[in-house]
Write a protein that holds these residues in place. Sequence first.
Motif, PDB file in Angstrom:
ATOM      1  N   ASP A 183       0.700  -1.010   0.051  1.00 38.62           N
ATOM      2  CA  ASP A 183      -0.088   0.116  -0.058  1.00 38.62           C
ATOM      3  C   ASP A 183       0.965   1.313  -0.122  1.00 38.62           C
ATOM      4  O   ASP A 183       1.932   1.200   0.459  1.00 38.62           O
ATOM      5  N   ALA A 184       0.205   2.409  -0.427  1.00 35.31           N
ATOM      6  CA  ALA A 184       0.990   3.597  -0.531  1.00 35.31           C
ATOM      7  C   ALA A 184      -0.037   4.632   0.191  1.00 35.31           C
ATOM      8  O   ALA A 184      -0.992   4.861  -0.122  1.00 35.31           O
ATOM      9  N   LEU A 185       0.772   5.359   1.148  1.00 34.02           N
ATOM     10  CA  LEU A 185      -0.195   6.264   1.919  1.00 34.02           C
ATOM     11  C   LEU A 185       0.245   7.831   1.179  1.00 34.02           C
ATOM     12  O   LEU A 185       1.482   8.040   1.215  1.00 34.02           O
ATOM     13  N   LEU A 186      -0.701   8.427   0.748  1.00 32.93           N
ATOM     14  CA  LEU A 186      -0.449   9.576   0.488  1.00 32.93           C
ATOM     15  C   LEU A 186      -0.344  10.739   1.310  1.00 32.93           C
ATOM     16  O   LEU A 186      -1.078  11.664   1.760  1.00 32.93           O
ATOM     17  N   GLY A 187       0.855  10.886   1.890  1.00 34.04           N
ATOM     18  CA  GLY A 187       1.281  11.743   2.972  1.00 34.04           C
ATOM     19  C   GLY A 187       2.594  11.325   3.476  1.00 34.04           C
ATOM     20  O   GLY A 187       3.241  10.144   3.005  1.00 34.04           O
ATOM     21  N   PRO A 188       3.411  12.143   4.323  1.00 31.42           N
ATOM     22  CA  PRO A 188       2.770  13.230   5.007  1.00 31.42           C
ATOM     23  C   PRO A 188       2.689  14.710   3.998  1.00 31.42           C
ATOM     24  O   PRO A 188       3.388  14.401   3.232  1.00 31.42           O
ATOM     25  N   GLY A 189       2.075  15.485   4.541  1.00 32.27           N
ATOM     26  CA  GLY A 189       2.211  16.848   3.696  1.00 32.27           C
ATOM     27  C   GLY A 189       3.311  17.536   4.240  1.00 32.27           C
ATOM     28  O   GLY A 189       3.427  17.714   5.645  1.00 32.27           O
ATOM     29  N   MET A 190       4.211  17.998   3.338  1.00 35.21           N
ATOM     30  CA  MET A 190       5.362  18.538   3.798  1.00 35.21           C
ATOM     31  C   MET A 190       5.286  20.223   3.415  1.00 35.21           C
ATOM     32  O   MET A 190       6.030  20.857   3.781  1.00 35.21           O
ATOM     33  N   ASN A 191       4.103  20.871   2.742  1.00 38.53           N
ATOM     34  CA  ASN A 191       4.115  22.003   2.742  1.00 38.53           C
ATOM     35  C   ASN A 191       4.025  22.738   3.932  1.00 38.53           C
ATOM     36  O   ASN A 191       3.525  22.165   5.141  1.00 38.53           O
ATOM     37  N   ILE A 192       4.126  24.025   4.283  1.00 30.54           N
ATOM     38  CA  ILE A 192       4.196  24.784   5.342  1.00 30.54           C
ATOM     39  C   ILE A 192       3.211  25.855   5.324  1.00 30.54           C
ATOM     40  O   ILE A 192       2.592  26.023   4.516  1.00 30.54           O
ATOM     41  N   HIS A 193       2.777  26.357   6.608  1.00 32.56           N
ATOM     42  CA  HIS A 193       1.651  27.197   6.733  1.00 32.56           C
ATOM     43  C   HIS A 193       2.300  28.548   6.376  1.00 32.56           C
ATOM     44  O   HIS A 193       3.025  29.212   7.255  1.00 32.56           O
ATOM     45  N   ARG A 194       1.698  29.263   5.255  1.00 35.70           N
ATOM     46  CA  ARG A 194       2.209  30.345   4.821  1.00 35.70           C
ATOM     47  C   ARG A 194       0.913  31.288   4.686  1.00 35.70           C
ATOM     48  O   ARG A 194       1.169  32.477   4.425  1.00 35.70           O
ATOM     49  N   HIS A 195      -0.213  30.784   4.455  1.00 35.18           N
ATOM     50  CA  HIS A 195      -1.393  31.564   4.482  1.00 35.18           C
ATOM     51  C   HIS A 195      -2.316  30.935   5.437  1.00 35.18           C
ATOM     52  O   HIS A 195      -2.691  30.009   5.096  1.00 35.18           O
ATOM     53  N   PRO A 196      -3.163  31.806   6.164  1.00 37.24           N
ATOM     54  CA  PRO A 196      -3.871  31.265   7.199  1.00 37.24           C
ATOM     55  C   PRO A 196      -5.249  30.721   6.464  1.00 37.24           C
ATOM     56  O   PRO A 196      -6.064  29.835   7.223  1.00 37.24           O
ATOM     57  N   LEU A 197      -5.447  31.059   5.133  1.00 35.91           N
ATOM     58  CA  LEU A 197      -6.555  30.624   4.492  1.00 35.91           C
ATOM     59  C   LEU A 197      -6.451  29.492   3.585  1.00 35.91           C
ATOM     60  O   LEU A 197      -7.563  29.156   2.841  1.00 35.91           O
ATOM     61  N   ASN A 198      -5.339  28.832   3.637  1.00 36.79           N
ATOM     62  CA  ASN A 198      -5.151  27.624   2.768  1.00 36.79           C
ATOM     63  C   ASN A 198      -5.970  26.528   3.399  1.00 36.79           C
ATOM     64  O   ASN A 198      -5.738  26.059   4.571  1.00 36.79           O
ATOM     65  N   GLY A 199      -6.584  25.976   2.543  1.00 36.36           N
ATOM     66  CA  GLY A 199      -7.848  25.027   2.823  1.00 36.36           C
ATOM     67  C   GLY A 199      -7.139  23.503   3.087  1.00 36.36           C
ATOM     68  O   GLY A 199      -7.822  22.678   3.673  1.00 36.36           O
ATOM     69  N   ARG A 200      -5.900  23.406   2.922  1.00 38.04           N
ATOM     70  CA  ARG A 200      -5.195  22.161   3.254  1.00 38.04           C
ATOM     71  C   ARG A 200      -4.123  22.168   4.394  1.00 38.04           C
ATOM     72  O   ARG A 200      -3.268  21.379   4.634  1.00 38.04           O
TER      73      ARG A 200
ATOM     74  N   PHE B 290      -4.600  21.912   7.440  1.00 40.60           N
ATOM     75  CA  PHE B 290      -4.912  21.041   8.666  1.00 40.60           C
ATOM     76  C   PHE B 290      -3.674  19.671   8.086  1.00 40.60           C
ATOM     77  O   PHE B 290      -3.679  18.892   9.300  1.00 40.60           O
ATOM     78  N   GLU B 291      -3.353  19.591   7.098  1.00 49.61           N
ATOM     79  CA  GLU B 291      -2.589  18.369   6.790  1.00 49.61           C
ATOM     80  C   GLU B 291      -1.148  18.775   6.982  1.00 49.61           C
ATOM     81  O   GLU B 291      -0.470  17.579   6.932  1.00 49.61           O
ATOM     82  N   TYR B 292      -0.809  19.995   7.140  1.00 49.31           N
ATOM     83  CA  TYR B 292       0.681  20.390   7.383  1.00 49.31           C
ATOM     84  C   TYR B 292       1.083  20.437   8.642  1.00 49.31           C
ATOM     85  O   TYR B 292       0.257  20.614   9.622  1.00 49.31           O
ATOM     86  N   PHE B 293       2.389  20.365   9.222  1.00 43.98           N
ATOM     87  CA  PHE B 293       2.914  20.576  10.480  1.00 43.98           C
ATOM     88  C   PHE B 293       2.944  21.825  11.113  1.00 43.98           C
ATOM     89  O   PHE B 293       2.596  22.126  12.229  1.00 43.98           O
ATOM     90  N   SER B 294       3.611  22.585  10.328  1.00 41.49           N
ATOM     91  CA  SER B 294       3.971  23.814  10.906  1.00 41.49           C
ATOM     92  C   SER B 294       4.237  25.142   9.942  1.00 41.49           C
ATOM     93  O   SER B 294       4.407  24.923   8.839  1.00 41.49           O
ATOM     94  N   GLU B 295       4.796  26.125  10.782  1.00 44.08           N
ATOM     95  CA  GLU B 295       5.309  27.154   9.836  1.00 44.08           C
ATOM     96  C   GLU B 295       6.825  27.191   9.818  1.00 44.08           C
ATOM     97  O   GLU B 295       7.564  27.907   8.827  1.00 44.08           O
ATOM     98  N   ASP B 296       7.447  26.244  10.348  1.00 46.24           N
ATOM     99  CA  ASP B 296       8.868  26.065  10.443  1.00 46.24           C
ATOM    100  C   ASP B 296       9.503  24.769   9.281  1.00 46.24           C
ATOM    101  O   ASP B 296       9.109  23.922   9.723  1.00 46.24           O
TER     102      ASP B 296
END
Length: 289
Positions: A1-18, A20-26
């Motif tokens: 099986d392949a898990l589509l994750g983890p999400g590596m994007n960072i929190h750069r915009h508070p309105l990004n709808g994704r 919740f999948e990302y870890f932090s601003e760092d």
Amino acid sequence: DALLGPGMNIHRHPLNGRNFEYFSEDPVLTGNMAAAICRGIAQSGPTATIKHFACNNQEINRIKHNAVVSERALRECYLKCFEEAAKNGDEVICILLSSSISGTCQCAHLAKNISEYDNIYIIDSLTATGGIQVITEYARRLVAEGLSAEAIVEKIEAMKNRVRLFAAFDTLEYLYKGGRLSKSSAAIGTLARVKPIISVSEAGTIDVIGKAIGRQKAISGILSNVEKYEIDPEFPIVTVYTYDAENCEKLEDKLAKNGINVDVRTSIGAVIGSHVGPGAYGVTYVSKN
């Protein structure tokens, strides 16, 4: 099986709808957490697929959105996972969503060029969802056989155009909401119980190859397309679905009655699932030619 994750994007915009999948601003903290999760997933058997490597900071119109990002932002925010791979001397094989569907592949090539590290191999899968799973499982098998990264990439490039995917939608509502269908066409299609049948072409595009009235005819339409391409038994047959597996189960029954036994059933991820809506179903496999 392949898990589509983890999400590596960072929190750069508070309105990004994704977010919740990302870890932090760092990016450093994000990279370390993602690496730990990947190691944990690997210990249990499945393959982790790091995402969304596409400067993905918005959901609305994200397929057509042009993300203008400076080289410094790319290096400091988005390239950490690649830089860590280079630092550790690892070889990385990225099997990505079709470049005809998403900009992820192009962004990965840009990242590789900026990182100036040669041992990163980027594969445009020219497919999606269950098709990528079939390719990823093949890659895992080749790793277990001890092949080098270059040899694995060569074999995947040789087989990826034989990956077939046929599917049907149960509702037109989400195609309308995603801007892929007009409101009037969606309304007329819904009243007529139209079920679009789609495939992923050898060029990696999603094409409507037929329209059926009702679920049973849609399932028959999928089967007739499957029968056009002889199945290669060396690879698994995978069915896919969104939210409710009832339609998928009926497709599997139809396939079984025609001598086609499914090996794996897998849920379509949120990215594609949000565009096709609940009740979608399909089958993917590798053909002999």
